[in-house]
Enzyme design. Sequence first.
Site, PDB file in Angstrom:
ATOM      1  N   ARG A 276       0.824  -1.225   0.000  1.00 51.27           N
ATOM      2  CA  ARG A 276       0.000   0.000   0.000  1.00 51.27           C
ATOM      3  C   ARG A 276       0.854   1.269   0.000  1.00 51.27           C
ATOM      4  NH1 ARG A 276      -5.614  -0.765   1.605  1.00 51.27           N
ATOM      5  NH2 ARG A 276      -6.119  -2.765   0.692  1.00 51.27           N
TER       6      ARG A 276
ATOM      7  N   ARG B  69      -3.358   6.526   1.164  1.00 48.53           N
ATOM      8  CA  ARG B  69      -3.902   7.686   1.884  1.00 48.53           C
ATOM      9  C   ARG B  69      -2.950   8.369   2.840  1.00 48.53           C
ATOM     10  NH1 ARG B  69      -9.022   4.444   3.808  1.00 48.53           N
ATOM     11  NH2 ARG B  69      -7.441   2.847   3.553  1.00 48.53           N
TER      12      ARG B  69
ATOM     13  N   ARG C  11      -6.457  11.666  -5.877  1.00 50.65           N
ATOM     14  CA  ARG C  11      -7.747  10.967  -5.779  1.00 50.65           C
ATOM     15  C   ARG C  11      -8.900  11.969  -5.867  1.00 50.65           C
ATOM     16  NH1 ARG C  11      -9.734   7.848  -0.491  1.00 50.65           N
ATOM     17  NH2 ARG C  11      -9.818  10.024   0.136  1.00 50.65           N
TER      18      ARG C  11
ATOM     19  N   ASP D 188      -6.894  -2.345  -7.529  1.00 52.65           N
ATOM     20  CA  ASP D 188      -7.414  -3.029  -6.356  1.00 52.65           C
ATOM     21  C   ASP D 188      -7.691  -4.473  -6.708  1.00 52.65           C
ATOM     22  OD1 ASP D 188      -8.322  -2.330  -3.503  1.00 52.65           O
ATOM     23  OD2 ASP D 188      -9.880  -3.658  -4.252  1.00 52.65           O
TER      24      ASP D 188
ATOM     25  N   TYR E 134     -15.275 -11.451  -0.354  1.00 48.55           N
ATOM     26  CA  TYR E 134     -15.964 -10.200  -0.696  1.00 48.55           C
ATOM     27  C   TYR E 134     -17.190 -10.465  -1.583  1.00 48.55           C
ATOM     28  CZ  TYR E 134     -11.931  -7.698   1.194  1.00 48.55           C
ATOM     29  OH  TYR E 134     -10.959  -7.198   2.029  1.00 48.55           O
TER      30      TYR E 134
HETATM   31  O1  1CP Z   1       0.024  -1.405  -2.557  1.00 49.26           O
HETATM   32  C1  1CP Z   1      -0.250  -0.495  -3.369  1.00 49.26           C
HETATM   33  O2  1CP Z   1       0.234   0.656  -3.277  1.00 49.26           O
HETATM   34  C2  1CP Z   1      -1.099  -0.827  -4.575  1.00 49.26           C
HETATM   35  C3  1CP Z   1      -2.502  -0.644  -4.462  1.00 49.26           C
HETATM   36  C4  1CP Z   1      -3.450  -1.597  -3.744  1.00 49.26           C
HETATM   37  C5  1CP Z   1      -3.358  -2.979  -3.489  1.00 49.26           C
HETATM   38  C6  1CP Z   1      -2.205  -3.917  -3.744  1.00 49.26           C
HETATM   39  C7  1CP Z   1      -4.693  -1.161  -3.281  1.00 49.26           C
HETATM   40  C8  1CP Z   1      -5.170   0.216  -3.340  1.00 49.26           C
HETATM   41  N1  1CP Z   1      -5.392  -2.245  -2.844  1.00 49.26           N
HETATM   42  C9  1CP Z   1      -4.607  -3.372  -2.919  1.00 49.26           C
HETATM   43  C10 1CP Z   1      -4.948  -4.750  -2.562  1.00 49.26           C
HETATM   44  C11 1CP Z   1      -6.137  -5.012  -1.719  1.00 49.26           C
HETATM   45  N2  1CP Z   1      -7.382  -4.430  -1.748  1.00 49.26           N
HETATM   46  C12 1CP Z   1      -6.181  -6.062  -0.769  1.00 49.26           C
HETATM   47  C13 1CP Z   1      -5.053  -7.051  -0.515  1.00 49.26           C
HETATM   48  C14 1CP Z   1      -3.944  -6.479   0.256  1.00 49.26           C
HETATM   49  C15 1CP Z   1      -4.246  -6.174   1.704  1.00 49.26           C
HETATM   50  O3  1CP Z   1      -4.572  -7.123   2.442  1.00 49.26           O
HETATM   51  O4  1CP Z   1      -4.081  -5.014   2.093  1.00 49.26           O
HETATM   52  C16 1CP Z   1      -7.460  -6.051  -0.179  1.00 49.26           C
HETATM   53  C17 1CP Z   1      -7.986  -6.976   0.905  1.00 49.26           C
HETATM   54  C18 1CP Z   1      -8.217  -5.025  -0.808  1.00 49.26           C
HETATM   55  C19 1CP Z   1      -9.631  -4.675  -0.573  1.00 49.26           C
HETATM   56  C20 1CP Z   1      -9.790  -3.254  -0.232  1.00 49.26           C
HETATM   57  N3  1CP Z   1      -9.734  -2.238  -1.136  1.00 49.26           N
HETATM   58  C21 1CP Z   1      -9.895  -2.682   1.051  1.00 49.26           C
HETATM   59  C22 1CP Z   1      -9.878  -3.438   2.357  1.00 49.26           C
HETATM   60  C23 1CP Z   1     -11.232  -3.610   2.914  1.00 49.26           C
HETATM   61  C24 1CP Z   1     -11.212  -4.652   4.022  1.00 49.26           C
HETATM   62  O5  1CP Z   1     -11.932  -5.647   3.866  1.00 49.26           O
HETATM   63  O6  1CP Z   1     -10.496  -4.477   5.023  1.00 49.26           O
HETATM   64  C25 1CP Z   1      -9.957  -1.281   0.887  1.00 49.26           C
HETATM   65  C26 1CP Z   1     -10.121  -0.234   1.950  1.00 49.26           C
HETATM   66  C27 1CP Z   1      -9.818  -1.031  -0.505  1.00 49.26           C
HETATM   67  C28 1CP Z   1      -9.715   0.286  -1.166  1.00 49.26           C
HETATM   68  C29 1CP Z   1      -8.317   0.667  -1.501  1.00 49.26           C
HETATM   69  N4  1CP Z   1      -7.491  -0.046  -2.341  1.00 49.26           N
HETATM   70  C30 1CP Z   1      -6.288   0.618  -2.486  1.00 49.26           C
HETATM   71  C31 1CP Z   1      -6.364   1.814  -1.701  1.00 49.26           C
HETATM   72  C32 1CP Z   1      -5.283   2.847  -1.612  1.00 49.26           C
HETATM   73  C33 1CP Z   1      -7.625   1.826  -1.094  1.00 49.26           C
HETATM   74  C34 1CP Z   1      -8.168   2.931  -0.200  1.00 49.26           C
HETATM   75  C35 1CP Z   1      -9.147   3.717  -1.000  1.00 49.26           C
HETATM   76  C36 1CP Z   1      -9.053   5.173  -0.815  1.00 49.26           C
HETATM   77  O7  1CP Z   1      -8.201   5.848  -1.400  1.00 49.26           O
HETATM   78  O8  1CP Z   1      -9.929   5.675  -0.085  1.00 49.26           O
END
Ligand code: 1CP
Length: 356
Positions: free
Chosen positions: A27, A31, A40, A77, A154
């Site tokens: 990540r 944010r 964003r 994502d 999901y």
């Molecule tokens: O790592 C990076 O910089 C690349 C971007 C990336 C990756 C690899 C994002 C951006 N998401 C992911 C993978 C992802 N998404 C995973 C697997 C990795 C992990 O466990 O962290 C999972 C479970 C998700 C699902 C997801 N998407 C969540 C989690 C929800 C939960 O169940 O806890 C969330 C909050 C998102 C949105 C998201 N994806 C990425 C970002 C930066 C965000 C936040 C959105 C925003 O900007 O508000």
Amino acid sequence: MTTLKNDRLLRALLREPVDVTPVWMMRQAGRYLPEYRATREKAGGFMDLCRNPELACEVTIQPLDRYPLDAAILFSDILTVPDAMGLGLYFTEGEGPRFERPVQDEAAIDALGLPDMEEDLGYVMDAVRTIRRELNGRVPLIGFSGSPWTLATYMVEGGSAKNFSKVKGMMFDRPELMHRLLSKVAGAVTAYLNAQIDAGAQAVMIFDTWGGTLTPQHYQAFSLDYMQQILQGIKREADGHRIPVVLFTKGGGLWLEQMADTGCDALGIDWTLSLSDARRRVGDRVALQGNLDPCTLYASPERIREEVGQVLASFGNGNGHVFNLGHGIHPQIDPEHAGVFVEAVHELSRPYHGNH
Ligand code: 1CP
């Protein structure tokens, strides 16, 4: 093809010698960075950002302009795949991801199709091509996907699971239905990773964020077997280069041996086990990626450096370590602390490599 100016990540994933331990952060585009929040905002929302290859490229590169990171990871994502399978992904402020049409019965599973990688997910491939062009060989680009089990949580729950009631209910009561769903998702993930590799991803990582919620038997049958199927179906070479594959099951510390047996190149390790134990258990079969507790970055710069030193010492001398956090960086982290972390890895790891 441009030659890489910094190939430490790929070398370490293949257990080849490096000058210092390569580092990136799960990540890393996100944010905690004010420049990410601004882009964003400009895009309109999170999915608008993912669907805009120019802006997705911009946020992918933002952390590289701040820190001497050794890899870029595609900004996207894991939920783009179920979205492309027809579930209707949307994000609501503060609530996380949701699906308009969750998959909860046989008819919904049978109706799921294999998405077309250019038609339905072309925006991801365009982002990969744009990022590769912009990086121009600066560091390698990592592509990724969720694991079938993690995506299924999901898809069945309709969003983030609270206690996995629906998805585990289906797994226990209708295992054959669960397997039908997971096979379809595994097919989609295989095609998705292959399309990312064709578009220019130089390594790929499978995120099994929720595999660690399963019993050992269910982990094998409902998560690991499908990841193995994907490993057998994806290209392991492009343009004459090996494409390393990293498998990451959060909470999967008990199952490292089985994970290493899948034929992946590296294992992602969370912070609940030591790299020295992990290394002893998997030997030289795979490289290891990890595993600083992400909460360490709340501590002072001095403590961050000490903890980085501990993780490096735990892995010890030799090849096959990619430094990372044990899970994603939190949105509340001070960007300066992230910088202290990245620089400490390079500085403190030098004695563990080469002739000295
Ligand atoms: O790592 C990076 O910089 C690349 C971007 C990336 C990756 C690899 C994002 C951006 N998401 C992911 C993978 C992802 N998404 C995973 C697997 C990795 C992990 O466990 O962290 C999972 C479970 C998700 C699902 C997801 N998407 C969540 C989690 C929800 C939960 O169940 O806890 C969330 C909050 C998102 C949105 C998201 N994806 C990425 C970002 C930066 C965000 C936040 C959105 C925003 O900007 O508000």
